[in-house]
Scaffold this motif. Structure first.
Motif, PDB file in Angstrom:
ATOM      1  N   THR A  17      11.585   3.231  12.113  1.00  0.00           N
ATOM      2  CA  THR A  17      11.205   3.793  10.925  1.00  0.00           C
ATOM      3  C   THR A  17      11.503   2.915   9.589  1.00  0.00           C
ATOM      4  N   VAL A  18      10.698   3.000   8.688  1.00  0.00           N
ATOM      5  CA  VAL A  18      11.090   2.401   7.365  1.00  0.00           C
ATOM      6  C   VAL A  18      10.856   3.203   6.160  1.00  0.00           C
ATOM      7  N   PHE A  19      10.192   4.185   6.049  1.00  0.00           N
ATOM      8  CA  PHE A  19      10.530   5.192   5.052  1.00  0.00           C
ATOM      9  C   PHE A  19       9.730   6.502   5.380  1.00  0.00           C
ATOM     10  N   TYR A  20       9.967   7.445   4.463  1.00  0.00           N
ATOM     11  CA  TYR A  20       9.081   8.911   4.530  1.00  0.00           C
ATOM     12  C   TYR A  20       8.632   9.207   3.407  1.00  0.00           C
ATOM     13  N   LEU A  21       7.428   9.768   3.395  1.00  0.00           N
ATOM     14  CA  LEU A  21       6.659  10.231   2.008  1.00  0.00           C
ATOM     15  C   LEU A  21       6.611  11.737   2.216  1.00  0.00           C
ATOM     16  N   THR A  22       7.137  12.191   1.246  1.00  0.00           N
ATOM     17  CA  THR A  22       7.176  13.753   1.075  1.00  0.00           C
ATOM     18  C   THR A  22       6.094  14.337   0.142  1.00  0.00           C
ATOM     19  N   THR A  23       5.952  15.880   0.440  1.00  0.00           N
ATOM     20  CA  THR A  23       5.039  16.454  -0.532  1.00  0.00           C
ATOM     21  C   THR A  23       5.461  16.367  -1.817  1.00  0.00           C
ATOM     22  N   GLN A  24       7.003  16.267  -2.024  1.00  0.00           N
ATOM     23  CA  GLN A  24       7.353  16.205  -3.668  1.00  0.00           C
ATOM     24  C   GLN A  24       6.770  14.919  -4.324  1.00  0.00           C
ATOM     25  N   ASP A  25       6.687  13.694  -3.495  1.00  0.00           N
ATOM     26  CA  ASP A  25       6.443  12.380  -3.890  1.00  0.00           C
ATOM     27  C   ASP A  25       4.947  12.582  -4.479  1.00  0.00           C
ATOM     28  N   VAL A  26       4.014  13.546  -3.491  1.00  0.00           N
ATOM     29  CA  VAL A  26       2.601  13.744  -3.914  1.00  0.00           C
ATOM     30  C   VAL A  26       2.185  14.847  -4.924  1.00  0.00           C
ATOM     31  N   GLY A  27       3.163  15.762  -4.975  1.00  0.00           N
ATOM     32  CA  GLY A  27       2.915  16.944  -5.996  1.00  0.00           C
ATOM     33  C   GLY A  27       3.297  16.363  -7.313  1.00  0.00           C
ATOM     34  N   ALA A  28       4.119  15.292  -7.498  1.00  0.00           N
ATOM     35  CA  ALA A  28       4.598  15.038  -8.963  1.00  0.00           C
ATOM     36  C   ALA A  28       3.403  14.188  -9.605  1.00  0.00           C
ATOM     37  N   ALA A  29       2.631  13.963  -8.651  1.00  0.00           N
ATOM     38  CA  ALA A  29       1.421  12.987  -9.185  1.00  0.00           C
ATOM     39  C   ALA A  29       0.387  14.189  -9.455  1.00  0.00           C
ATOM     40  N   ARG A  30      -0.058  14.469 -10.658  1.00  0.00           N
ATOM     41  CA  ARG A  30      -1.048  15.267 -10.869  1.00  0.00           C
ATOM     42  C   ARG A  30      -2.492  14.985 -10.621  1.00  0.00           C
ATOM     43  N   GLY A  31      -3.268  15.679  -9.763  1.00  0.00           N
ATOM     44  CA  GLY A  31      -4.441  15.189  -9.132  1.00  0.00           C
ATOM     45  C   GLY A  31      -4.629  13.963  -8.255  1.00  0.00           C
ATOM     46  N   SER A  32      -3.484  13.738  -7.747  1.00  0.00           N
ATOM     47  CA  SER A  32      -3.462  12.556  -6.763  1.00  0.00           C
ATOM     48  C   SER A  32      -3.961  13.061  -5.346  1.00  0.00           C
ATOM     49  N   GLY A  33      -4.121  14.032  -4.960  1.00  0.00           N
ATOM     50  CA  GLY A  33      -4.855  14.509  -3.752  1.00  0.00           C
ATOM     51  C   GLY A  33      -3.831  14.839  -2.512  1.00  0.00           C
ATOM     52  N   THR A  34      -4.400  15.194  -1.493  1.00  0.00           N
ATOM     53  CA  THR A  34      -3.329  15.874  -0.587  1.00  0.00           C
ATOM     54  C   THR A  34      -2.332  14.803   0.119  1.00  0.00           C
ATOM     55  N   LEU A  35      -1.159  15.304   0.939  1.00  0.00           N
ATOM     56  CA  LEU A  35      -0.196  14.504   1.557  1.00  0.00           C
ATOM     57  C   LEU A  35      -1.007  13.420   2.530  1.00  0.00           C
ATOM     58  N   SER A  36      -1.831  14.005   3.344  1.00  0.00           N
ATOM     59  CA  SER A  36      -2.543  13.381   4.423  1.00  0.00           C
ATOM     60  C   SER A  36      -3.409  12.180   3.723  1.00  0.00           C
ATOM     61  N   ALA A  37      -4.235  12.228   2.592  1.00  0.00           N
ATOM     62  CA  ALA A  37      -5.197  11.521   2.085  1.00  0.00           C
ATOM     63  C   ALA A  37      -4.092  10.270   1.181  1.00  0.00           C
ATOM     64  N   VAL A  38      -3.119  10.716   0.600  1.00  0.00           N
ATOM     65  CA  VAL A  38      -2.110   9.668   0.127  1.00  0.00           C
ATOM     66  C   VAL A  38      -1.449   8.945   1.255  1.00  0.00           C
ATOM     67  N   ALA A  39      -1.246   9.413   2.280  1.00  0.00           N
ATOM     68  CA  ALA A  39      -0.384   9.069   3.445  1.00  0.00           C
ATOM     69  C   ALA A  39      -1.380   7.731   3.994  1.00  0.00           C
ATOM     70  N   HIS A  40      -2.767   8.008   4.104  1.00  0.00           N
ATOM     71  CA  HIS A  40      -3.616   7.068   4.654  1.00  0.00           C
ATOM     72  C   HIS A  40      -3.712   5.978   3.689  1.00  0.00           C
ATOM     73  N   GLN A  41      -3.605   6.080   2.274  1.00  0.00           N
ATOM     74  CA  GLN A  41      -3.714   4.892   1.571  1.00  0.00           C
ATOM     75  C   GLN A  41      -2.376   4.041   1.693  1.00  0.00           C
ATOM     76  N   VAL A  42      -1.224   4.865   1.744  1.00  0.00           N
ATOM     77  CA  VAL A  42      -0.056   4.037   1.972  1.00  0.00           C
ATOM     78  C   VAL A  42       0.119   3.412   3.270  1.00  0.00           C
ATOM     79  N   GLU A  43      -0.534   3.775   4.348  1.00  0.00           N
ATOM     80  CA  GLU A  43      -0.637   3.224   5.566  1.00  0.00           C
ATOM     81  C   GLU A  43      -1.392   1.961   5.384  1.00  0.00           C
TER      82      GLU A  43
END
Length: 551
Positions: A111-137
């Motif tokens: 394990t290297v890091f976690y991406l939480t909903t708070q990381d995604v929710g702080a960015a207005r209009g950035s998409g859902t957690l799954s979509a952002v996680a796909h970009q990070v992957e």
């Protein structure tokens, strides 16, 4: 100067630009926050963003605090975990595990890091957690692949070969660009030298302008070529590939910003140009009317020909200052603090350094409106005597008639008396006068007659009004006589020549009558009284004495 000097200077300039561009790319990418939508800018975010990178490749952006610590601490732990997982020497397989409120990312099962909903929710209009996680992957997979590529000698060799080939091609294109610019300048110069017609001076100016334009175009193309070469070379190596990608993005953003700034400035510039065009039309209308007044074609009760041109200058200055004040808010950048600071600095420098200039200008206007001088009049100002050739705003030029031109500041003229020899004479003529000092033993009537005879013999001395002689002073040892006359149309154009002819005739007439032009001085009383006998009171060339009544 060596022929290769322009090439060397051009190359040094390109190298300096490349160094600055490379240094900027090395720092700008790490300082720009990452938006999870894929662009390196996050606008309108309320929470601070801290990004975690791997070999300069941004991977994930943390915006929320959790049990692991603050966003900055989470980013540091993520970078450390990614480095340790890759240092283990595994294949670098990236996996992710989705949960309800977080996504876990692993490298080779670590394990290297976690991406939480708070990381995604702080960015207005950035998409859902799954979509952002796909970009990070995807970014994490790319960063891991580049990490392995950095340690592959074969890929490093291929990148080095491509970089070397691009460098040789860039140097060849640069050489062709400089040769083309020099060839174009030579052709322009040859075309101008072959043309000997009336348009030759204008062609020389056009050649200079086209040559400057060709140099500017060569520099622009050279810098563009350097930017393309740098971007291509940086993209060949995994360590510098993020900088190369950022370089391309930066160029597009600069072009877009420049085009947007130009488009936004067009309406204001159009209004400013319209204001200046109206000011130009107003000044031309005023100039036309006042030129007619100066030529005597138009008569105004409150303005004469002498003050028409000074009034034109004042009106033009007021109109242009008014136009500048009206157009100032519409100029690009006029509302910026830098523009305002430069304006204040320029005004301060003008107020401190232009006091003497303003004083000269005010003295010039005072001379013009007081009509103390006119062009063509013969005047004496201080020790300077001559014809007024030009009455300017700051200085007055006087031709002395001795092959000299004297330029007097208007402030100097305004502070001392002006003797005008032409103002009381009509038709552009001038006054001629000279002074002689003769002893008391010479009859004054004889001196009067000799001076009038000298005036009669001088060409260019008007007989109407007739010349006159006056005794201006009875000094201790001699009498001062002044001959006053006016010039005629036949007089020499320069007053110095007319005065020389008059003095020559005065010498001749006095020599013919045996009267010496000397001012006697005594140390003691003379043996005989220095008086004129009665029989010599009407000595020649004086006219005969009138008969007494009853004689």
């Amino acid at each position: 100067m060596p022929a290769s000097w322009p090439v060397a200077a051009f190359v040094r300039g390109l190298c300096l630009a490349l160094g600055l561009l490379l240094g900027w790319a090395a720092t700008a990418w790490a300082q720009v926050p990452l938006r999870e939508g894929g662009s390196p800018r996050a606008e309108g975010l309320s929470a601070p963003t801290v990004q975690a990178s791997l070999n300069h490749r941004p991977v994930v952006a943390f915006r929320a605090d959790d049990l692991a610590g603050s966003a900055a601490e989470r980013a540091a732990l993520a970078q450390q975990a990614m480095a340790e997982a890759l240092a283990a020497g595994g294949p670098g397989r990236v996996t992710r595990v989705d949960a309800a409120n977080a996504v876990r990312f692993d490298i080779d099962g670590r394990t290297v890091f976690y991406l939480t909903t708070q990381d995604v929710g702080a960015a207005r209009g950035s998409g859902t957690l799954s979509a952002v996680a796909h970009q990070v992957e995807q970014r994490l997979q790319l960063a891991v692949a580049e990490h392995h590529e950095m340690r592959d000698p074969r890929r490093l060799g291929i990148g080095l070969a491509y970089a070397l080939g691009a460098t040789l091609l860039a140097w060849a294109l640069l050489w062709l660009l400089l040769r083309g610019q020099r060839w174009l300048s030579g052709r322009l110069q040859g075309a101008v030298q072959r043309h000997q017609g009336p348009l030759a001076p204008y062609l020389r100016h056009a050649r200079a302008g086209l040559r400057g334009l060709s140099v500017a175009l060569a520099w622009a193309l050279g810098l563009l070529l350097a930017e393309l070469w740098l971007t291509f070379v940086l993209r060949q190596f995994a360590y510098t590939r993020p900088w190369g990608e950022r370089s391309t993005t930066w160029l597009l953003e600069v072009a877009d910003g420049f085009a947007g700034a130009v488009a936004g400035a067009v309406p204001g510039l159009a209004v400013a140009v319209l204001i200046f065009v109206l000011a130009r039309m107003a000044t031309r209308a005023v100039a036309t009317a006042l030129e007619r007044v100066a030529r005597g074609e138009l008569h105004l009760s409150w303005l004469d020909a002498d003050t028409a041109m000074p009034t034109r200058r004042l009106v033009n200055a007021v109109l242009w200052l008014f136009a500048l004040a009206m157009a100032y808010p519409y100029l690009p950048g006029s509302h910026s603090d830098a523009f305002k600071g430069v304006s204040v600095l320029a005004g301060l420098m003008l107020s401190l350094g232009a006091s003497g200039v303003v004083g000269q200008a005010m003295s010039g206007f005072s001379l013009m409106y007081s009509r103390s001088l006119r062009v063509g009049e013969y005047v004496k100002i201080g020790e300077t005597e001559g014809t007024v050739a030009e009455l300017g705003l700051f200085a007055t030029r006087i031709h002395t008639g001795m092959g000299e031109e004297v330029s007097l500041p208007n402030a100097v003229i305004f502070s001392q008396p002006v003797r005008n020899f032409s103002r009381l004479v009509k038709d552009g003529r001038f006054v001629l006068h000279t002074t002689v000092t003769i002893g008391y033993a010479t009859p004054w009537r004889q001196v009067h007659a000799m001076l009038l005879e000298a005036a009669r013999r001088t060409p260019g001395v008007a007989q109407d009004p007739p010349p006159s002689v006056v005794q201006t002073a009875l000094s201790d040892f001699y009498v001062e006589y002044r001959l006053c006359a006016q010039s005629s149309q036949a007089a020499a154009r320069r007053r110095a020549e007319a005065m020389s002819a008059l003095h020559a005739n005065v010498l001749d007439v006095f020599n013919e009558n045996g009267v010496q032009i000397m001012s006697p001085h005594y140390r003691s009383d003379p043996p005989l009284a220095q008086v004129v006998p009665a029989e010599d009171a009407w000595a020649a060339p004086a006219p005969q004495a009138p008969l007494k009544p009853g004689a």
